[in-house]
Design an enzyme around this catalytic site. Sequence first.
Site, short mmCIF file in Angstrom:
data_model
loop_
_atom_site.label_atom_id
_atom_site.label_comp_id
_atom_site.label_asym_id
_atom_site.label_seq_id
_atom_site.Cartn_x
_atom_site.Cartn_y
_atom_site.Cartn_z
CE LYS A 222 -4.81 135.83 -29.36
NZ LYS A 222 -6.21 136.35 -29.23
CD GLN B 67 -4.49 143.97 -7.94
OE1 GLN B 67 -5.35 144.27 -7.10
NE2 GLN B 67 -4.03 144.84 -8.81
CD GLU C 23 -9.80 138.56 -1.86
OE1 GLU C 23 -10.62 138.46 -2.79
OE2 GLU C 23 -8.59 138.39 -2.00
CG ASP D 201 -8.65 133.54 -29.58
OD1 ASP D 201 -9.42 134.50 -29.71
OD2 ASP D 201 -7.42 133.63 -29.75
CG HIS E 165 -13.08 143.53 -9.60
ND1 HIS E 165 -12.95 144.62 -8.76
CD2 HIS E 165 -12.53 142.48 -8.93
CE1 HIS E 165 -12.34 144.25 -7.65
NE2 HIS E 165 -12.07 142.96 -7.72
CG HIS F 190 -12.24 140.79 -12.51
ND1 HIS F 190 -10.90 141.09 -12.70
CD2 HIS F 190 -12.29 139.95 -11.44
CE1 HIS F 190 -10.16 140.46 -11.79
NE2 HIS F 190 -10.98 139.75 -11.02
CD GLU G 93 -11.34 134.38 -16.94
OE1 GLU G 93 -12.12 135.34 -17.04
OE2 GLU G 93 -10.11 134.53 -16.71
NE ARG H 153 -13.49 134.91 -10.15
CZ ARG H 153 -12.64 135.65 -9.45
NH1 ARG H 153 -12.14 135.18 -8.31
NH2 ARG H 153 -12.28 136.85 -9.87
CB SER I 175 -10.48 132.78 -10.29
OG SER I 175 -9.54 133.66 -9.71
#
Length: 462
Positions: free
Chosen positions: A60, A72, A138, A232, A253, A356, A380, A391, A396
Site C-alpha cells: 500500500k 525493535q 524480555e 484490509d 504494548h 501493538h 500478522e 503474544r 512475532s
Amino acid sequence: MTRQLSIYCLYNKLDRCYNAKRRKEDGDMKTDVLIVGCGCSGLYAVLQLDEDLDITILTKSKAEDSDSFLAQGGICVLKDESDYQAYFEDTLKAGHYENDKQSVDIMIRSSQNVIQDLISYGVDFHKDENGKLDYTREGAHSQKRILFHEDETGKEITKHLLAKVRQLKNVKLLEYTTLVDLIEKDNTCYGGVIRKADGSIDMIQAKYTMLATGGIGGVYRHSTNYRHLTGDGIALAVQHKIALKNVNYVQIHPTTFYSPDEKDRSFLISESVRGEGALLLDKNMHRFVNELLPRDVVTKAIYAQMEKDHTTHVWEDLRPIGHEELVKHFPHIVEHCHKMGYDPEKEPIPVVPAQHYFMGGIDVNKESKTSMEHLYAIGETACNGVHGKNRLASNSLLESLVFAKRAAKDLMDSDWKAQDFIAIEKPDVSKYADSKSLSQQYRQLVQTEIKKADSKKENENV
C-alpha cells in the site's frame, strides 16, 4: 549430466519468456503468485519459492513502510534442546494457555533453520566478545533466548530480505498499490482487484494468492503500527466469508513514548529495555509493578496506576541499564528520547500503553492455508494459534517467518505447474471508485467483527 542440466535450464528460461509474452499479449495482469504485503513474511515467502514462478508483490505504501521494519526487540530462537520445555512453557503461559500447542512446537523446532537462513542473507545479529551470537531476555521469558541487532532487529532482518527479493528477475514489486477485493469463484481465489498508484482500478489474475497484509493498528486511535495498516485482509475475509479466529485478541504494548499529539504514531519503548533493568514508576517515582510480567498484565497495572494517579501516562526509568548498555543496545530509543526533550540517562521518560499487535486473524492451518482454495494468509494477518490470547515478546518475527516458509513449501508441493488461468469477468470499477468511502467501510467491518467476538466471549463467560 551437465548437458542435461543446461538443456533443462534453457527450457525453463524459454518457457518463462513465452508465458510472460503471452500474458502481455492477453492485455490482463497475470501472475503465478500474488503476494499482498511487503513485510518480513511476504518477502521471506518469496525467497522460498521457485524462481520459475512469476511473482507479483503489492504494498500500500513504499516497500520499507511495513511494521516489520519497526520491530525493535529481537527474534527468539531455541538455543539448544535444554531450553525447549522452558521456551514452550513461556509461550503458553504468556498466551494464557489458549495457544495451539502443535503450532508452538512447529515454531520452536523451526527456529534454528530460520535463523541460519537470515544469517546467510547477511543479517548481522549482535555477537559477544568471543564473536558468538549474543542473547537478551524480555518480559515473561525465563531465559535469555532472543537474538537482536541494536534496537532495530526488524529493520535489520527485513531490509536484507527486501534486498534479496529486489535481485530476483521473476518478481515484480508494485508500491503504492492497494488490494481492494479478491477475485473469487466457487470458494477459490483467482487473484485480486487493485487500486494502482495513479488511482485507477485494475485486476491481477493469480494461480495462488498470499495475504500478508499486516496488522490492524490503523483502526485504533493510538498504535505503534503504521497508519495505513487497517486490517484490509480481515475486511476482505469478512466479505468473502473466509474463516476468522480470535479477532478480538489484540495486544496492547505497555510502553510507548507518550505524546500529546494524537496524530503521532506511538513510538515503541521495547520490552528489551525492561529486560535489561528499566523500571516503571508512578507519579511519585515509586515502582508499582514487576516489569518482567507478561505484556497484558503490565498493561493492566499501568492503566490502573494512571487511573489512581489521575495521569495520562506513567514513567519509565532507563538509568538502571547503565550508559554503555543503553547506547550500545538501544541507540534509536535514546535518540528518540532526546528528540522529544528527555535525557534517559538523567531522568525517567513518560510512557503509555498503545495498540501493538494482532494475535487473531484469518484462520489458517499449519501450512498457512485459509478456508478458501488457493488462498494463503501469513504474518500478522493470519492466526495459526501460536500466540494464544497474548503474544510472548519477540515471537512475532519468528512465527511470521516459520509459517511463511511453510506456506511457500506447501505451494511448491502443489500442482501449480498444471494450473492455468480461467476466464474472469472485468470487475465493476464503480464500487471501488471512492477510495475514502471504501477504506472507511473496511475499517468498520474490522471493528464490527472485533466487537462481535468480544460480545460472544462475554456471553460464554456468563
